[in-house]
Enzyme design. Structure first.
Site, short mmCIF file in Angstrom:
data_model
loop_
_atom_site.label_atom_id
_atom_site.label_comp_id
_atom_site.label_asym_id
_atom_site.label_seq_id
_atom_site.Cartn_x
_atom_site.Cartn_y
_atom_site.Cartn_z
N ARG A 146 -4.83 -125.80 50.75
CA ARG A 146 -4.43 -126.20 52.11
C ARG A 146 -5.52 -125.91 53.14
NH1 ARG A 146 2.01 -124.58 52.71
NH2 ARG A 146 2.80 -126.53 51.82
N LYS A 175 17.58 -128.97 39.59
CA LYS A 175 18.93 -129.22 40.09
C LYS A 175 19.10 -130.54 40.81
CE LYS A 175 20.57 -124.53 40.52
NZ LYS A 175 21.00 -123.49 41.46
N GLY A 179 8.40 -128.95 51.13
CA GLY A 179 9.64 -129.40 51.77
C GLY A 179 9.47 -130.67 52.60
C1 3PG Z 1 5.50 -124.75 53.41
O1 3PG Z 1 4.82 -123.88 52.84
O2 3PG Z 1 6.32 -125.47 52.82
C2 3PG Z 1 5.27 -124.97 54.87
O3 3PG Z 1 4.21 -124.21 55.32
C3 3PG Z 1 6.54 -124.70 55.66
O4 3PG Z 1 6.93 -123.38 55.51
P1 3PG Z 1 8.46 -123.00 55.72
O5 3PG Z 1 9.20 -123.58 54.55
O6 3PG Z 1 8.51 -121.50 55.77
O7 3PG Z 1 8.91 -123.62 57.01
MG MG Z 2 8.83 -124.39 52.37
#
Ligand code: 3PG
Ligand code: MG
Length: 392
Positions: free
Chosen positions: A36, A193, A373
């Site tokens: 990243r 899941k 996410g």
């Molecule tokens: C991740 O690592 O998915 C992003 O940096 C977001 O982090 P978070 O899920 O703690 O919001």
């Molecule tokens: Mg996350």
């Protein structure tokens, strides 16, 4: 979608408030995967080349609104300086006077935005404090764009704003994969899941031509079709939901591809004695841990017919050998087809990148997202607040 990019902005002599995601894995105080960090380098380099001074905002971990030395961004500072090949000024809680006292070509990293209680609440006062640190706002944190926080959303409304290079690349790749793809489109969705990927499956059956279901999720679908999956990981309470997804797929003419043969074992451990059986012949006392060779053959045949591939989640329990074989074989064929120019392949989300790296296939995919996410929420068809705030 109409967002501005760095090319549309005049950055000369400006302090460029830049939201990045350097939420990288760390062990014993050291960064173990700097991907990243490396992927934000072009944005920082372009800002500097345009005569701007980047003021980096980022979160790290989940400190819940108060300072925690274990989640200080100081931990990533050496890796960031190494990736950039230049020193970075670290600022704990700077005001504009501090920023303006730095060299006109300084790169400044501001301490973890989540040390402020207002960040995750998208507090407008905190957004104003952030906005005061820059003249222009660049969002390069696609992987945090599913969060509507002061540093990802609120601040974008207070300054002229645009997407950074990584944000641009992520959005382009995802649009090429799902919004305006060359068809046929195949999606691979794996992982443990069904319950965590319901919205995603529901959206994908309407968008793709073939949906390959793998991993523990596939067991839930097999069970929902009345197949005995023995001791396999499966969510039996999701049977109705799984049948509903199959029905939706039928209505949308999306072909659902479930395993036709499976690798079973009595224990989930490295080198466990494993054998291949038809998908409907899992012994009562065994569990399904991977897709079998015939399943891989049908997946690969779908890749050969496809023009676009979206991949999220492994096909089997890839962390432990020999249950990584289906994932490795399918990923490598996708990588080859991509290298031959026959397939556009986009992957992302959670375990996916680890699985494709382990298969040695990730660097031959067209695009591998830095997002976990946020990638999933995009596949669910949701609007990401950090992207929407740039969209005007
Ligand atoms: C991740 O690592 O998915 C992003 O940096 C977001 O982090 P978070 O899920 O703690 O919001
Ligand atoms: Mg996350």
């Amino acid at each position: 979608m109409t967002w501005k990019t760095l090319d549309d902005m005049d950055l000369k002599g400006k302090r460029v408030l830049t939201r990045v995601d350097v939420n990288v894995p760390v062990e014993a105080g050291r960064v173990t995967d700097a991907t990243r960090i490396e992927r934000i380098v072009p944005t920082i380099a372009d800002i500097l080349a345009k005569g701007g001074s980047p003021v980096l905002l980022a979160h790290f971990g989940r400190p819940k609104g108060k300072p925690d030395p274990e989640m200080s961004l100081r931990i990533v500072l050496p890796a960031l300086e190494q990736a950039l090949g230049r020193p970075v000024v670290f600022a704990e809680d700077p005001d504009r006077a501090f920023i303006d006292a730095q060299a006109p070509d300084a790169v400044i990293l501001v301490e973890n935005t989540r040390f402020h209680p207002g960040e995750e609440k998208n507090d407008p006062d905190l957004a104003r404090r952030f906005a005061a640190l820059g003249d222009v706002y660049v969002n390069d944190a696609f992987s945090a764009a599913h969060r509507a926080h002061s540093s990802t959303e609120g601040v974008a409304h207070l300054l002229p704003s645009c997407a950074g290079r990584l944000m641009e690349a992520e959005l382009r790749a995802l649009e090429a994969a799902l919004t305006t793809p060359d068809r046929p489109v195949v999606a691979v969705v794996g992982g443990a899941k069904v319950s965590t990927k319901l919205d995603l499956l529901g959206n994908l059956v309407r968008k793709v031509n073939v949906l390959v279901i793998g991993g523990g999720m596939a067991n839930t679908f097999l069970a929902a079709k009345g197949i005995d999956v023995g001791k396999s990981l499966a969510e039996h309470d999701m049977a109705d939901t799984a049948r509903d997804i199959l029905r939706q797929a039928g209505e949308a003419s999306c072909e659902i591809m479930l395993p036709v043969d499976v690798v079973v074992a009595h224990e989930f451990k490295a080198g466990a004695e494993a054998r291949v059986v038809p998908a409907d012949e899992c012994p009562r006392d065994a569990m399904i841990l991977d897709a079998g060779p015939q399943s891989v053959a049908q997946i690969v045949a779908a890749f050969e017919r496809a023009k676009t591939l979206v991949w999220n989640g492994p096909l089997g329990a890839f962390e432990i050998e020999p249950f990584d074989e289906a994932t490795n074989a399918a990923a490598n064929r996708a990588a080859e087809l991509t290298a031959e120019g026959r397939l556009v392949s986009v992957a992302g989300g959670g375990d996916t990148v680890a699985a494709l790296n382990k298969a040695g296939a990730a660097d031959r995919f067209s695009y591998v997202s830095t997002a976990g996410g946020a990638f999933l929420e995009w596949l669910e068809g949701k609007t990401l607040p950090g992207v929407a705030a740039l969209d005007r």
